[in-house]
Design an enzyme around this catalytic site. Structure first.
Site, mmCIF file in Angstrom:
data_model
loop_
_atom_site.group_PDB
_atom_site.id
_atom_site.type_symbol
_atom_site.label_atom_id
_atom_site.label_comp_id
_atom_site.label_asym_id
_atom_site.label_seq_id
_atom_site.Cartn_x
_atom_site.Cartn_y
_atom_site.Cartn_z
ATOM 1 N N GLU A 118 0.943 -1.184 -0.106
ATOM 2 C CA GLU A 118 -0.064 0.147 0.136
ATOM 3 C C GLU A 118 0.903 1.087 0.043
ATOM 4 O OE1 GLU A 118 -3.535 -0.544 2.283
ATOM 5 O OE2 GLU A 118 -3.997 1.754 2.283
ATOM 6 N N ARG A 119 0.740 2.005 -0.886
ATOM 7 C CA ARG A 119 1.417 3.291 -1.175
ATOM 8 C C ARG A 119 3.108 3.017 -1.255
ATOM 9 N NH1 ARG A 119 -3.104 5.546 -2.424
ATOM 10 N NH2 ARG A 119 -4.574 5.329 -0.820
ATOM 11 N N ASN A 160 -3.290 -1.968 7.662
ATOM 12 C CA ASN A 160 -4.506 -2.617 7.254
ATOM 13 C C ASN A 160 -4.087 -4.150 7.029
ATOM 14 O OD1 ASN A 160 -5.910 -0.260 6.730
ATOM 15 N ND2 ASN A 160 -5.284 0.176 4.871
ATOM 16 N N LYS A 237 -4.245 -0.457 13.865
ATOM 17 C CA LYS A 237 -5.084 0.645 13.211
ATOM 18 C C LYS A 237 -6.739 0.068 13.345
ATOM 19 C CE LYS A 237 -6.480 2.259 8.456
ATOM 20 N NZ LYS A 237 -5.790 2.524 7.052
ATOM 21 N N GLU A 241 -10.858 4.010 8.649
ATOM 22 C CA GLU A 241 -11.140 3.657 7.231
ATOM 23 C C GLU A 241 -11.672 2.199 7.076
ATOM 24 O OE1 GLU A 241 -7.155 4.610 5.597
ATOM 25 O OE2 GLU A 241 -7.794 6.677 5.099
ATOM 26 N N ARG A 287 -12.229 17.148 10.101
ATOM 27 C CA ARG A 287 -11.564 15.734 10.187
ATOM 28 C C ARG A 287 -10.135 15.994 10.959
ATOM 29 N NH1 ARG A 287 -8.940 11.905 5.161
ATOM 30 N NH2 ARG A 287 -7.084 11.340 6.262
ATOM 31 N N LYS A 311 0.390 10.571 13.393
ATOM 32 C CA LYS A 311 1.386 11.268 12.287
ATOM 33 C C LYS A 311 1.701 12.385 12.746
ATOM 34 C CE LYS A 311 -1.308 8.310 8.996
ATOM 35 N NZ LYS A 311 -2.135 8.276 7.470
ATOM 36 N N ASP A 316 -2.966 13.884 7.015
ATOM 37 C CA ASP A 316 -2.531 12.854 6.601
ATOM 38 C C ASP A 316 -1.217 13.092 5.263
ATOM 39 O OD1 ASP A 316 -2.392 10.248 5.555
ATOM 40 O OD2 ASP A 316 -4.234 10.406 4.318
ATOM 41 N N GLU A 338 4.621 9.284 13.960
ATOM 42 C CA GLU A 338 4.764 8.389 12.612
ATOM 43 C C GLU A 338 4.974 9.284 11.425
ATOM 44 O OE1 GLU A 338 1.597 5.089 11.891
ATOM 45 O OE2 GLU A 338 1.318 6.230 9.838
ATOM 46 N N GLU A 344 3.982 9.178 -0.465
ATOM 47 C CA GLU A 344 2.524 8.878 -1.058
ATOM 48 C C GLU A 344 1.832 10.369 -1.616
ATOM 49 O OE1 GLU A 344 -0.265 7.843 1.898
ATOM 50 O OE2 GLU A 344 -2.002 8.100 0.661
ATOM 51 N N TRP A 509 -12.854 12.958 1.628
ATOM 52 C CA TRP A 509 -11.761 12.359 0.516
ATOM 53 C C TRP A 509 -11.784 13.317 -0.635
ATOM 54 C CZ3 TRP A 509 -13.013 6.283 -0.216
ATOM 55 C CH2 TRP A 509 -12.504 5.777 1.272
HETATM 56 O O1 GCW Z 1 -3.302 8.385 4.040
HETATM 57 C C1 GCW Z 1 -4.125 7.208 4.129
HETATM 58 C C2 GCW Z 1 -3.456 6.257 2.877
HETATM 59 C C3 GCW Z 1 -3.911 4.739 3.121
HETATM 60 C C4 GCW Z 1 -3.184 4.473 4.608
HETATM 61 C C5 GCW Z 1 -3.824 5.295 5.886
HETATM 62 C C6 GCW Z 1 -3.278 5.092 7.049
HETATM 63 C C7 GCW Z 1 -2.580 2.144 5.164
HETATM 64 O O2 GCW Z 1 -3.876 6.989 1.791
HETATM 65 O O3 GCW Z 1 -3.354 4.158 2.256
HETATM 66 O O4 GCW Z 1 -3.493 2.954 4.899
HETATM 67 O O5 GCW Z 1 -3.524 6.819 5.398
HETATM 68 O O6 GCW Z 1 -2.348 5.695 7.424
HETATM 69 O O7 GCW Z 1 -4.106 4.216 7.666
#
Ligand code: GCW
Length: 641
Positions: A118-119, A160, A237, A241, A287, A311, A316, A338, A344, A509
């Site tokens: 992923e990414r 995920n 997580k 999402e 958000r 993060k 994000d 993080e 990304e 989104w």
């Molecule tokens: O920014 C989003 C990403 C997802 C990522 C999510 C996260 C792993 O687009 O791909 O999923 O953050 O950090 O959980």
């Protein structure tokens, strides 16, 4: 034993050796304890006498002490890992003692069990594939690279997370990987799916207060530690999402995290519980405020082996965000930051963007002393050069160096990386010689061409350094200047889509939710008087500073304020003029990077020079697209009747 030689004797300069290009084998006399440290020194350290010494009287961390003279060195540490870090410091030419700032210096791999990432923009996973084959040589090379920059932990799978990760087959693979990483001082961790006991069909629920569920996790932890005694713990997580979590059973984040923490506690394991949440409990709220809203009421309820992982920014991983106020708000909970090494939202592996300045900026707001550890979402894959873009290696390098010492400057890190990774002494010598010859014959031929292609190395070096240090600001300028954010294409987060709106998608989104352009102006009003009030989550002096349009730093203006199109910026330009100016400045920077790279050509090996050049060409196309699409789109509002 598979030798390190075979790992490193890869072909010339394809980037596979990263910053570990010590290709001249030298012998060193090494006395004392054996282990990876002495192996490394034997291989790479010029015929010197190094005595290795485990010193139990030193602080019980991974620090090292370097003493003695140039050719008679004593390297001491409390731990084997400390010796290893000291050995790599000697290879970098350092002679000072040092110890790591953070105990937890962890990579997070968003690797799926089918090998996709992923990414990930550098090929498939180095750990996982359908045939479940582990490439020992690759993983050992990965371990050595990490050890060389002080990384001491790695989470092997995507947050995920697939429940399959906790089945016997996969846990045995985790053990196999752990066995390769252990001698390099690296512990393994895994991401777990909160719903696992239910998803695997072993308990009818995943409710964290249910006895059977708690027993299931306890047994699972016991099973893991029986095969991996130094296993690090879980990354989670939850209720984010679409992932399952304690809310599914009307329980809290603390209920969920504590259940896992209790299962790991007897073995010394930790839970890294992520705060990246939105759209669950506080749906509808701005958000960027939702993490604090969800977690703050539970501050003080978490076990001592739970660490909240957040993060750097509240949204994000955007090219620029203000820091996440959760770092101030949770005062009784251990925290980790993080960071995202994979780009990304910063041009994937196409754009040259050195991220250390962004992380340095983060640490100027959030004191490292507040944090227990640091995690970096890896940019590593099966590509020959590991990271897709040769310069993306510098971000892996920078993460490790900052995890060791968050007070290092991005300039210092860039200098180290450039010297270790790009410099080729033979090429430099050859070109300096040629330059001398050409200068001598310049009387006969003083064409521009010669002067252009023969810039002295010291000038080229300074330009390369400068390019790295300016690259993140350039990216902010050509993508989202003045506090704009999240106006990316929906699916891949690479190009611009400021008009993005899909009615069936969550509003969070959609780009239009973030920039709120209308005929009056642009930007998200997050003030306390007329907006969402996100500024109130910050302590002073930031709260007041961000809350007022006049004192808000212009780099965050559109993050916190809805600003009229004709608003006068500090430069004297109107808002729209300022945006146009910034987009153009960003594009100009990339043009300049291309010129710098041209000048560097004689000093860089052909393969890497060409590959970087190709990427820079793409970066310019992309920067121009951002400029065109965004200025046209925003410009259309200023012309609206
Ligand atoms: O920014 C989003 C990403 C997802 C990522 C999510 C996260 C792993 O687009 O791909 O999923 O953050 O950090 O959980």
């Amino acid at each position: 034993m598979m030798s390190l030689l075979s790992i490193l004797s890869v072909k010339a300069e394809d980037g596979s050796k990263l910053w570990l290009r010590h290709d001249v084998l030298r012998t060193a006399q090494v006395n004392g304890v054996e282990g990876k440290a002495s192996e490394i020194l034997k291989l790479y350290y010029p015929g010197k006498q190094v005595t290795l010494n485990i010193d139990a009287s030193m602080p019980a961390n991974d620090g090292y002490r370097i003493e003695g003279s140039e050719d008679n060195i004593t390297l001491s540490a409390h731990t084997q890992s400390g010796l290893l870090y000291g050995a790599f410091a000697l290879l970098r030419g350092e002679n000072e003692s040092s110890s790591p700032f953070f105990d937890l210096r962890i990579l997070n791999h968003w690797d799926n069990l089918d090998g996709s990432i992923e990414r990930g923009y550098a090929g498939e996973s180095i750990f996982w594939n359908d045939s479940l084959e582990i490439d020992h040589q690759k993983i050992e090379a990965y371990a050595m690279a990490n050890a060389s920059i002080g990384i001491n932990g790695t989470v092997l799978n995507n947050v995920n997370a697939s429940p399959k990760m906790l089945t016997e087959v996969y846990l045995n693979k985790v053990k196999e990987i752990a066995d390769i990483l252990r001698p390099w001082g690296i512990r393994v961790y895994i991401s777990v799916n909160f719903g696992s006991p239910k998803a695997l069909g072993e308990v009818e629920t995943a409710d964290p207060l249910n006895k059977k569920v708690r027993r299931w996790w306890k047994k699972k932890a016991d099973e893991i530690y029986s095969i991996i005694p130094d296993f690090g713990g879980f990354l989670v997580k939850a209720n984010s999402e679409g992932q399952p979590g304690p809310f599914d059973y009307d329980r809290t984040h603390a209920d969920g995290a504590n259940m896992l923490a209790d299962a790991l506690k007897p073995h010394g394991g930790i839970v890294m519980w992520r705060s990246f949440v939105y759209g669950a409990k506080h749906k509808g709220e701005d958000r960027v405020m939702q993490a604090v809203s969800e977690f703050k009421p539970h501050d003080g309820e978490f076990r001592d082996n739970v660490i909240l992982q957040s993060k750097n920014g509240p949204l994000d991983f955007q090219p620029r965000e203000p820091y996440a106020p959760i770092f101030d708000q949770m005062q009784k909970t251990s925290q980790m930051a993080e960071l995202q090494i994979t780009q990304e939202y910063l041009g994937h592996s196409h754009h040259l963007v050195f991220l250390a300045p962004m992380w340095e900026e983060f640490f100027s707001y959030v004191a490292p002393e507040k944090l227990k550890g640091i995690a970096g979402v890896a940019n590593i894959g099966l590509d020959t050069n590991w990271c897709g873009h040769h310069f993306a290696q510098s971000n892996w390098y920078a993460f490790g160096r900052l995890a060791w010492n968050p007070k290092m400057s991005s300039k210092q890190i860039a200098e180290e990386w450039l010297k270790l990774t790009l410099e080729d002494q033979d090429l430099i010598a050859k070109n300096e010689r040629e330059r001398g010859n050409r200068r001598a014959s310049r009387k006969e031929n003083s064409s521009q061409q010669i002067r252009k292609t023969h810039v002295p190395y010291s000038t080229v070096y300074n330009s390369l350094l400068d390019m790295m240090l300016r690259s993140r600001e350039a990216c902010v300028d050509y993508m989202m200047p003045n506090g704009l954010h999240h106006i990316f294409k929906f699916d891949h987060h690479y190009g611009p889509q400021p008009d993005g709106f899909i009615a069936s998608y969550p509003l969070e989104w959609c780009p239009v939710y973030y920039h709120k352009a209308d005929k009056d102006g642009l930007g998200f009003d997050r003030t306390s008087s007329t907006g969402s009030g996100a500024t109130l989550q910050y302590p002073e002096p930031y709260r007041s500073m961000y809350d007022s349009r006049e004192t808000c730093p212009e780099e965050f203006l559109l993050w916190f304020h809805h600003v009229p199109w004709d608003y006068k910026m500090k430069s004297g330009r109107t808002l729209m003029e300022e945006l146009e100016y910034r987009y153009q400045r960003g594009v100009n920077e990339v043009v300049d990077f291309i010129a710098t790279w041209q000048e560097a050509k004689p000093y860089i090996d052909a393969q890497r020079w060409q590959e970087v050049n190709d990427k820079l060409t793409l970066q310019l196309v992309s920067a121009r697209e951002w400029q065109r699409v965004c200025t046209e789109y925003f410009g259309s509002f200023t012309k609206a009747e």
